[in-house]
Enzyme design. Structure first.
Site, PDB file in Angstrom:
ATOM      1  N   GLY A 144       6.372   6.024   2.836  1.00 27.89           N
ATOM      2  CA  GLY A 144       6.641   6.533   4.173  1.00 27.89           C
ATOM      3  C   GLY A 144       7.554   5.570   4.911  1.00 27.89           C
ATOM      4  CD  GLN A 151       8.513   1.367   8.772  1.00 26.65           C
ATOM      5  OE1 GLN A 151       8.294   2.537   8.508  1.00 26.65           O
ATOM      6  NE2 GLN A 151       8.069   0.376   8.018  1.00 26.65           N
ATOM      7  CB  CYS A 161       3.597  -1.711   6.641  1.00 33.07           C
ATOM      8  SG  CYS A 161       4.868  -1.158   7.786  1.00 33.07           S
ATOM      9  CG  LEU A 162       8.453  -0.027   3.042  1.00 37.11           C
ATOM     10  CD1 LEU A 162       9.570   1.006   2.965  1.00 37.11           C
ATOM     11  CD2 LEU A 162       8.300  -0.761   1.718  1.00 37.11           C
ATOM     12  CG  HIS A 209       1.225   3.429   8.060  1.00 38.52           C
ATOM     13  ND1 HIS A 209       0.602   2.313   7.527  1.00 38.52           N
ATOM     14  CD2 HIS A 209       2.534   3.079   8.229  1.00 38.52           C
ATOM     15  CE1 HIS A 209       1.503   1.344   7.399  1.00 38.52           C
ATOM     16  NE2 HIS A 209       2.687   1.786   7.811  1.00 38.52           N
ATOM     17  CD  GLU A 210       5.258   6.058   7.862  1.00 35.25           C
ATOM     18  OE1 GLU A 210       6.081   5.519   8.622  1.00 35.25           O
ATOM     19  OE2 GLU A 210       4.806   5.487   6.859  1.00 35.25           O
ATOM     20  CG  HIS A 261       5.685   2.516  11.736  1.00 35.19           C
ATOM     21  ND1 HIS A 261       5.833   1.161  11.913  1.00 35.19           N
ATOM     22  CD2 HIS A 261       5.317   2.680  10.435  1.00 35.19           C
ATOM     23  CE1 HIS A 261       5.561   0.531  10.774  1.00 35.19           C
ATOM     24  NE2 HIS A 261       5.240   1.431   9.855  1.00 35.19           N
TER      25      HIS A 261
HETATM   26 NI    NI Z   1       4.673   1.104   7.858  1.00 36.03          NI
END
Ligand code: NI
Length: 169
Positions: A46, A51, A94-95, A136-137, A140
């Site tokens: 995701g 991000q 998470c990236l 989670h997204e 963000h």
């Molecule tokens: Ni993330």
């Protein structure tokens, strides 16, 4: 298409509130295609626009990027409209917080309304990994990271580690 540069913690942009999208056009679709390529290149499931430094209410998800069930979900202006009382725990990463994974407890099921890449209104009921990933997204988009769900101690360890990785280049 292009792989975009990832924003990593503790970059303050990750705490900003993303703005609703009004124009769902070719330009946005091109940007979302770049987001998908960036997500795949980084082995994520995701990615939210913030991000890659763009404060728009947009995210992409593919729960099986290299597998037979690979399918991209393009989420524009996603909103949680219902959550279950039952909770479930997933080991999340998470990236934007590289090399950190930890257990996060969230509602096990939820309903999300969003617009797809063509601007059509969609409603989805999700459970399992999909439910976690959606939350989670959407976090963000609202300026929250998964580590914000952890204890203060764990969060500060994660942020320190992320900052150190960033300084290494
Ligand atoms: Ni993330």
């Amino acid at each position: 298409m292009a792989v975009l540069e990832l924003v990593t913690a503790p970059d303050p942009r990750l705490k900003s509130l993303s703005e609703p999208v009004t124009d769902i056009d070719k330009k946005l679709r091109r940007f979302m295609a770049d987001m998908v390529e960036t997500m795949y290149a980084a082995n994520g499931v995701g990615l939210a626009a913030i991000q890659v430094g763009v404060p728009k209410s947009v995210a992409v998800i593919d729960l099986d990027p290299k597998g037979p069930n690979s399918k991209v979900i393009y989420l524009i202006n996603p909103k949680i409209v219902r959550t279950s009382d039952e909770m479930s725990t997933y080991h999340e990463g998470c990236l934007s917080v590289p090399e950190i994974w930890d257990d996060v407890k969230r509602p096990a099921r939820l309903t999300v309304e969003y617009q797809d890449e063509n601007g059509a209104e969609q409603v989805v009921d999700a459970d399992g990994l999909f439910a976690t990933c959606l939350q989670h997204e959407i976090d963000h988009i609202n300026g929250r990271l998964f580590i914000d769900h952890l204890s203060r101690l764990k969060r500060s360890i994660a942020l320190r580690k992320s900052a150190k990785l960033k300084n290494k280049g």
